[in-house]
Design an enzyme around this catalytic site. Sequence first.
Site, PDB file in Angstrom:
ATOM      1  N   GLU A 184       0.827  -1.211   0.000  1.00  9.03           N
ATOM      2  CA  GLU A 184       0.000   0.000   0.000  1.00  9.03           C
ATOM      3  C   GLU A 184       0.861   1.262   0.000  1.00  9.03           C
ATOM      4  O   GLU A 184       0.467   2.294  -0.543  1.00  9.03           O
ATOM      5  CB  GLU A 184      -0.959  -0.007   1.194  1.00  9.03           C
ATOM      6  CG  GLU A 184      -0.432   0.563   2.493  1.00  9.03           C
ATOM      7  CD  GLU A 184       0.748  -0.196   3.082  1.00  9.03           C
ATOM      8  OE1 GLU A 184       1.596   0.436   3.726  1.00  9.03           O
ATOM      9  OE2 GLU A 184       0.826  -1.424   2.897  1.00  9.03           O
ATOM     10  N   ASP A 185       2.065   1.190   0.601  1.00  8.93           N
ATOM     11  CA  ASP A 185       2.934   2.361   0.658  1.00  8.93           C
ATOM     12  C   ASP A 185       3.331   2.824  -0.738  1.00  8.93           C
ATOM     13  O   ASP A 185       3.244   4.011  -1.068  1.00  8.93           O
ATOM     14  CB  ASP A 185       4.172   2.062   1.509  1.00  8.93           C
ATOM     15  CG  ASP A 185       4.814   0.720   1.150  1.00  8.93           C
ATOM     16  OD1 ASP A 185       4.393   0.070   0.167  1.00  8.93           O
ATOM     17  OD2 ASP A 185       5.740   0.308   1.868  1.00  8.93           O
ATOM     18  N   ASN A 186       3.746   1.884  -1.570  1.00 12.35           N
ATOM     19  CA  ASN A 186       4.131   2.214  -2.937  1.00 12.35           C
ATOM     20  C   ASN A 186       2.939   2.708  -3.748  1.00 12.35           C
ATOM     21  O   ASN A 186       3.053   3.658  -4.530  1.00 12.35           O
ATOM     22  CB  ASN A 186       4.760   0.994  -3.615  1.00 12.35           C
ATOM     23  CG  ASN A 186       5.251   1.299  -5.012  1.00 12.35           C
ATOM     24  OD1 ASN A 186       6.098   2.145  -5.219  1.00 12.35           O
ATOM     25  ND2 ASN A 186       4.696   0.602  -5.993  1.00 12.35           N
TER      26      ASN A 186
END
Length: 436
Positions: free
Chosen positions: A270-272
């Site tokens: 989810e960070d990317n």
Amino acid sequence: MILDIRIAGTISLFAAIFFFILYVVVWCLCLLGWRTARIRYAHPTLPSRISSLSPSSAPGVTIIRPLCGLDQNLYNTLESCMKLDYPKFEVIFALQDENDEALPVVRMIMEKYPEVHAKIIIDSTKVGVNPKVNNLLRPFQEASYDLLWVIDSTISVTPGTLGRAVEAFLSNHDVRKPPMSGEVGLVHQVPIALCYQKTWGSLIEQAYLNTTHAKMYLAINAVAVDSCVVGKSNLYSRSSISQLSTPSPSLRQLPNPPTGLAGYSPFLAEDNMIALGLWHQLNLKHAMTSDVALDFLGALSVKDYIDRRVRWLRVRKKMTPMIATLLEPFTESLIAGLYGSWAIQRLLGASIPALFLVHLFTWLMVDLSTRRSLETNIRSLRPPSSQGMFLLAWLARECLALPIWLLAMTSDVVVWRGGRYKIVSSGEAIRLDEDR
């Protein structure tokens, strides 16, 4: 026969030219990462001007620590965010289970630092397969400030990190407003591994993160043709996140697709994906500071290391263009040395073994210099290390790179935090053991 020899010679020549160009490009990226490390990190960090402001003048920041279980060195990593040199911040410790083993550690820290505005949020709400997204939903809603700094549980930070991050974030816009198109919308730090439990798996992981990963991470962000962010330590605006539409094809089919953070719940990385959303949907730039994110590694076995690298390769190959995945082995030291030495020999004439040895030695020197630069301001924090052990771990990492890549290409199934998931073409993860 003569014609066949000429054709083979022509093909060989064009192949040599192609591989020579590729070799030069790979070395340019390596040297760019090394140069960035030397310029940005190989000197003492300077305090930010924001750290000296009064609480009424400084922009407030909500620090969110999503937690699940007793991660490596948890007390020290969480304590680091209570000792920040910054005038106005709060800390939210986010958990999903009131019986979580991390909870007593959090309470001890809060008792030790009563002057820090901190609270615990326990919420078992689940909107998707990603437990970190589930863990962050309520803290995003209840944060007192628009600026959010999300830090993973294994990450420790130095006291001046937040001030410099906020300064980088606010470089192009008013402190009271969310960033506008073209301005900085995310600040992140390169992760650097610290290894107290020196098992071979953790030493190899440390060698990877502190050389190859850091070098390419810095190079790609220096080129800045696209987003390249890991979520170990990210500062961004809640208002910006709330504007993001979901990139998930399955969620977009719903009558009312979720927006904001909930729209990223189907993705393990989810960070990317959030960083890509800020970059492409809102046209917000990313910035890095002269700080590093200190990532404390646990006692990993070699199998743990291999499983971790395979997992994220399988996730990443569904989230990036196929050509990038196929070219990845050609950016590794051993493969690059082999085709580069052959290409130079074919074009210029030289000894392939000698070229390969020079290549490998130079690559190692660049990696060691990159590592030293990144550790400039954290030498007092790192445990004692053996140069000989590090070199063996580095060599093991280089030798394992191609087998790990080949293993990652054989399947789209990953195991993460005890669950089995299939990564589909959109990058979404489908839970395969829902009944468990």
